[in-house]
Design a protein around this motif. Structure first.
Motif, PDB file in Angstrom:
ATOM      1  N   PRO A 250      37.392  32.327  49.539  1.00  0.00           N
ATOM      2  CA  PRO A 250      38.567  32.390  48.658  1.00  0.00           C
ATOM      3  C   PRO A 250      39.672  31.447  49.158  1.00  0.00           C
ATOM      4  O   PRO A 250      39.713  31.089  50.333  1.00  0.00           O
ATOM      5  CB  PRO A 250      39.031  33.843  48.780  1.00  0.00           C
ATOM      6  CG  PRO A 250      37.893  34.606  49.349  1.00  0.00           C
ATOM      7  CD  PRO A 250      37.023  33.640  50.071  1.00  0.00           C
TER       8      PRO A 250
ATOM      9  N   SER B  73      34.728  44.001  49.399  1.00  0.00           N
ATOM     10  CA  SER B  73      35.326  43.517  48.147  1.00  0.00           C
ATOM     11  C   SER B  73      36.288  42.344  48.344  1.00  0.00           C
ATOM     12  O   SER B  73      36.573  41.618  47.405  1.00  0.00           O
ATOM     13  CB  SER B  73      36.060  44.658  47.434  1.00  0.00           C
ATOM     14  OG  SER B  73      37.140  45.104  48.236  1.00  0.00           O
TER      15      SER B  73
ATOM     16  N   GLU C 145      49.317  40.988  43.571  1.00  0.00           N
ATOM     17  CA  GLU C 145      48.155  40.210  43.128  1.00  0.00           C
ATOM     18  C   GLU C 145      46.979  40.526  44.042  1.00  0.00           C
ATOM     19  O   GLU C 145      47.156  40.805  45.224  1.00  0.00           O
ATOM     20  CB  GLU C 145      48.469  38.714  43.231  1.00  0.00           C
ATOM     21  CG  GLU C 145      49.242  38.171  42.045  1.00  0.00           C
ATOM     22  CD  GLU C 145      49.513  36.679  42.229  1.00  0.00           C
ATOM     23  OE1 GLU C 145      48.608  35.969  42.736  1.00  0.00           O
ATOM     24  OE2 GLU C 145      50.617  36.245  41.867  1.00  0.00           O
ATOM     25  N   GLN C 146      45.774  40.406  43.499  1.00  0.00           N
ATOM     26  CA  GLN C 146      44.574  40.683  44.297  1.00  0.00           C
ATOM     27  C   GLN C 146      44.489  39.793  45.541  1.00  0.00           C
ATOM     28  O   GLN C 146      44.114  40.263  46.612  1.00  0.00           O
ATOM     29  CB  GLN C 146      43.314  40.525  43.420  1.00  0.00           C
ATOM     30  CG  GLN C 146      42.925  41.806  42.709  1.00  0.00           C
ATOM     31  CD  GLN C 146      42.581  42.931  43.691  1.00  0.00           C
ATOM     32  OE1 GLN C 146      41.620  42.870  44.430  1.00  0.00           O
ATOM     33  NE2 GLN C 146      43.403  43.979  43.699  1.00  0.00           N
TER      34      GLN C 146
ATOM     35  N   ASN D 214      35.859  39.518  49.647  1.00  0.00           N
ATOM     36  CA  ASN D 214      35.239  38.216  49.400  1.00  0.00           C
ATOM     37  C   ASN D 214      34.506  38.172  48.060  1.00  0.00           C
ATOM     38  O   ASN D 214      33.747  37.258  47.792  1.00  0.00           O
ATOM     39  CB  ASN D 214      34.280  37.860  50.526  1.00  0.00           C
ATOM     40  CG  ASN D 214      35.022  37.578  51.823  1.00  0.00           C
ATOM     41  OD1 ASN D 214      36.128  37.024  51.792  1.00  0.00           O
ATOM     42  ND2 ASN D 214      34.459  37.974  52.940  1.00  0.00           N
ATOM     43  N   MET D 215      34.709  39.187  47.238  1.00  0.00           N
ATOM     44  CA  MET D 215      34.006  39.245  45.957  1.00  0.00           C
ATOM     45  C   MET D 215      35.002  39.249  44.802  1.00  0.00           C
ATOM     46  O   MET D 215      36.210  39.328  45.020  1.00  0.00           O
ATOM     47  CB  MET D 215      33.164  40.525  45.899  1.00  0.00           C
ATOM     48  CG  MET D 215      32.097  40.587  46.985  1.00  0.00           C
ATOM     49  SD  MET D 215      31.296  42.185  46.981  1.00  0.00           S
ATOM     50  CE  MET D 215      30.151  41.976  48.338  1.00  0.00           C
ATOM     51  N   ARG D 216      34.461  39.229  43.606  1.00  0.00           N
ATOM     52  CA  ARG D 216      35.336  39.283  42.428  1.00  0.00           C
ATOM     53  C   ARG D 216      35.916  40.681  42.239  1.00  0.00           C
ATOM     54  O   ARG D 216      36.983  40.844  41.650  1.00  0.00           O
ATOM     55  CB  ARG D 216      34.525  38.897  41.163  1.00  0.00           C
ATOM     56  CG  ARG D 216      34.059  37.446  41.184  1.00  0.00           C
ATOM     57  CD  ARG D 216      34.722  36.654  40.053  1.00  0.00           C
ATOM     58  NE  ARG D 216      34.772  35.225  40.361  1.00  0.00           N
ATOM     59  CZ  ARG D 216      33.786  34.375  40.108  1.00  0.00           C
ATOM     60  NH1 ARG D 216      32.675  34.800  39.550  1.00  0.00           N
ATOM     61  NH2 ARG D 216      33.919  33.090  40.398  1.00  0.00           N
ATOM     62  N   ASN D 217      35.209  41.698  42.777  1.00  0.00           N
ATOM     63  CA  ASN D 217      35.654  43.086  42.596  1.00  0.00           C
ATOM     64  C   ASN D 217      37.062  43.302  43.123  1.00  0.00           C
ATOM     65  O   ASN D 217      37.510  42.626  44.038  1.00  0.00           O
ATOM     66  CB  ASN D 217      34.769  44.105  43.345  1.00  0.00           C
ATOM     67  CG  ASN D 217      33.324  43.694  43.388  1.00  0.00           C
ATOM     68  OD1 ASN D 217      32.980  42.597  42.977  1.00  0.00           O
ATOM     69  ND2 ASN D 217      32.482  44.561  43.909  1.00  0.00           N
ATOM     70  N   GLU D 218      37.692  44.318  42.581  1.00  0.00           N
ATOM     71  CA  GLU D 218      39.039  44.648  43.012  1.00  0.00           C
ATOM     72  C   GLU D 218      39.020  45.287  44.397  1.00  0.00           C
ATOM     73  O   GLU D 218      38.125  46.058  44.743  1.00  0.00           O
ATOM     74  CB  GLU D 218      39.654  45.638  42.004  1.00  0.00           C
ATOM     75  CG  GLU D 218      41.129  45.876  42.267  1.00  0.00           C
ATOM     76  CD  GLU D 218      41.724  46.993  41.397  1.00  0.00           C
ATOM     77  OE1 GLU D 218      42.932  47.239  41.543  1.00  0.00           O
ATOM     78  OE2 GLU D 218      40.974  47.601  40.593  1.00  0.00           O
ATOM     79  N   THR D 219      39.996  44.916  45.221  1.00  0.00           N
ATOM     80  CA  THR D 219      40.228  45.614  46.486  1.00  0.00           C
ATOM     81  C   THR D 219      41.355  46.606  46.229  1.00  0.00           C
ATOM     82  O   THR D 219      42.449  46.219  45.811  1.00  0.00           O
ATOM     83  CB  THR D 219      40.625  44.619  47.593  1.00  0.00           C
ATOM     84  OG1 THR D 219      39.549  43.686  47.765  1.00  0.00           O
ATOM     85  CG2 THR D 219      40.871  45.336  48.911  1.00  0.00           C
TER      86      THR D 219
ATOM     87  N   LYS E 144      43.902  41.256  49.276  1.00  0.00           N
ATOM     88  CA  LYS E 144      42.727  40.851  50.057  1.00  0.00           C
ATOM     89  C   LYS E 144      43.134  40.181  51.362  1.00  0.00           C
ATOM     90  O   LYS E 144      42.548  40.435  52.416  1.00  0.00           O
ATOM     91  CB  LYS E 144      41.828  39.937  49.206  1.00  0.00           C
ATOM     92  CG  LYS E 144      41.141  40.710  48.082  1.00  0.00           C
ATOM     93  CD  LYS E 144      40.338  39.815  47.142  1.00  0.00           C
ATOM     94  CE  LYS E 144      39.945  40.592  45.902  1.00  0.00           C
ATOM     95  NZ  LYS E 144      38.543  40.789  45.682  1.00  0.00           N
TER      96      LYS E 144
END
Length: 519
Positions: free
Chosen positions: A436, A340, A384-385, A342-347, A389
């Motif tokens: 990102p 997650s 923040e995400q 490297n993705m839009r999904n939440e970590t 990440k």
């Protein structure tokens, strides 16, 4: 017209006189070799010898043997096959068992070079793949040594060694001791020591350097009792023998898995080994893919590596040592463990705790809590995400690269006798598109700058990349000359203080190095 003719003749005579020296044919212990001269600028060339053999074609799971030599002249003008290995996507194999060759890059000015420092490079690739003349993206191979040789005034040597199943399979005992790839590296460094004088090198001033698995290999070469007096300095970039991925703890279990894959599994171990020895090398290589956890790596064999690496630092006391990591060395590995990031999904917090639990499983649950406390201290109440990440990438970078490297530097400084120690952190922002915004220096991104790519393929880089490349080549080649990265023929942007027993400064390496880059 006579005047014109005279001027023309004088002109060509001057041009011939103005061309740089070149080695021509060189006598090595195995026979005569001839390379190719590459023009780098007015009065400057680099003599390049590709594919010089340093050992015979190795027997399967045997130490390298001396090369029998050749008669006549060996034209060393093109790279030889890499050692048999899987391709990057691990769907097929490439390379050959006949692969123990090295490449030599010798800078020349108007007079023939003599007594130059020598830098021997060991490539990375997880002990699984790689070559001395690896991937040409644009122009020359990534490990092309011409820019570094020319700008730094050093001889650069890149070597091949066996990898994967063929290089590192082991039973953990005398039947199949392992470390064949490390023995190959040792044979190559020894060959350089015996022969480099004929190429204009100083055999008493050899620096070995490497990245990733090559950096861990450099570390093993320093720790091995077989290296006494063989070289003078060493540089590890993103890897040391203490890295968790750099040592096979239970080699027999892995050997049994590989035997199963190639149809050699038998309850009688000796029969199984006999079957493996007769197996096709390509099949064996395919069987050693990375999906095997743990994967192939050096072992404590009681010979080349006589003990746990952390207990061998007395052997490294006389080598000057420089080591460091890239700020996001662990990012690509973290992306496998926690996709997650490297993705839009939440970590999520649960994912972060889960990763820490996996990495500390030998240390028990109290370790998870204390580690979690350390890594989330800067989060605030609603992080923040991007912060979460990046924390995951940091955890993985620390575990796989940074902490082992700092321990190695400390052990080196504690044991050093008259040798110096230097620490760095490379944090230039990534050039890889699509990552990102918080991603800094990815694993292996230091190499393009060290090998001068911004100069050899200028169209794909900006001036800031050339600045960084110049800084790195200066520090690295100065270190090879003097044992101090700040002292040598190349100007550096800021002095780099040594790492000592009680004082642990490090240099932050990017395109803007100043006195305040010391942390």
């Amino acid at each position: 017209t006579d005047m014109m003719l005279l001027l023309l003749l004088l002109g060509t005579a001057w041009l011939n006189a103005a061309s740089a020296a070149k080695l021509g044919v060189v006598q090595t212990e195995g026979g005569l070799v001839e390379g190719k001269s590459h023009r780098m600028g007015l009065f400057r060339t680099v003599d390049v010898f590709m594919g010089v053999p340093f050992a015979d074609v190795p027997g399967k799971w045997e130490k390298p043997k001396p090369h029998p030599g050749w008669s006549g002249l060996l034209k060393a003008t093109k790279a030889r096959d890499r050692c048999l290995q899987v391709t990057l996507l691990q769907t097929k194999t490439r390379g050959s068992e006949d692969c123990l060759y090295l490449n030599i890059f010798v800078p020349q000015g108007r007079k023939l070079s003599t007594n130059l420092p020598v830098m021997v490079y060991l490539f990375g690739g997880a002990f699984l793949l790689g070559a001395s003349n690896d991937v040409a993206i644009l122009g020359d191979s990534l490990y092309d040594g011409k820019e570094m040789a020319d700008r730094g005034g050093v001889i650069v040597v890149t070597v091949n060694y066996r990898v994967g199943t063929i290089g590192f399979l082991s039973t953990g005992d005398a039947r199949l001791p392992g470390n064949y790839g490390l023995w190959d590296q040792h044979a190559a460094i020894s060959w350089v020591r015996r022969n480099i004088e004929a190429f204009g090198g100083n055999p008493d001033n050899i620096t070995i350097f490497g990245q990733s698995a090559g950096a861990a290999s450099v570390s093993y070469q320093m720790l091995s009792p077989y290296s006494k007096g063989l070289f003078r300095r060493a540089i590890s970039q993103c890897g040391v023998a203490l890295s968790p991925w750099a040592l096979q703890k239970n080699p027999m279990a892995l050997t049994k898995k590989i035997a199963l894959k190639v149809g050699c599994w038998k309850s009688d171990e000796d029969e199984m080994l006999a079957c493996l020895k007769m197996s096709d090398p390509v099949g064996l290589t395919m069987a050693g893919k990375i999906d095997l956890k743990p994967s192939l790596a050096p072992v404590v064999d009681g010979d080349f590596i006589p003990d746990e690496p952390s207990r061998l630092y007395h052997n490294a006391a006389h080598f000057d040592y420089m080591a460091g990591v890239n700020s996001m060395d662990g990012h690509i590995f973290a992306g496998v463990d926690v996709p997650s990031i490297n993705m839009r999904n939440e970590t999520t917090v649960t994912q972060v705790r889960g990763l820490l639990a996996r990495l500390t499983k030998e240390k028990g649950s109290a370790a998870v809590d204390s580690a979690y406390g350390v890594y989330t201290a800067h989060w605030g109440s609603v992080p923040e995400q991007a912060v979460v990440k990046k924390t995951v990438a940091d955890i993985e970078s620390d575990f796989l690269f940074l902490v082992p490297t700092q321990i190695a530097l400390q052990l080196h400084a504690n044991n050093a006798s008259g040798a110096r120690t230097y620490s760095y952190l490379f944090n230039m922002k990534t050039r890889i598109p699509g990552f990102p915004r918080w991603v800094e220096a990815e694993h292996a991104e230091d190499l393009q700058y060290l090998f001068g790519k911004p100069f050899s393929t200028p169209l794909v880089y900006f001036p800031r990349h050339r600045d960084l490349s110049e800084h790195m080549m200066a520090y690295w080649t100065n270190f090879a000359k003097s044992g101090d990265p700040s002292i040598g023929d190349s100007k550096v942007p800021a002095p780099w203080p040594p790492f000592t027993k009680h004082h642990h400064p490090y240099l932050t390496i990017n395109n803007k190095i100043t006195k305040s880059s010391i942390g």
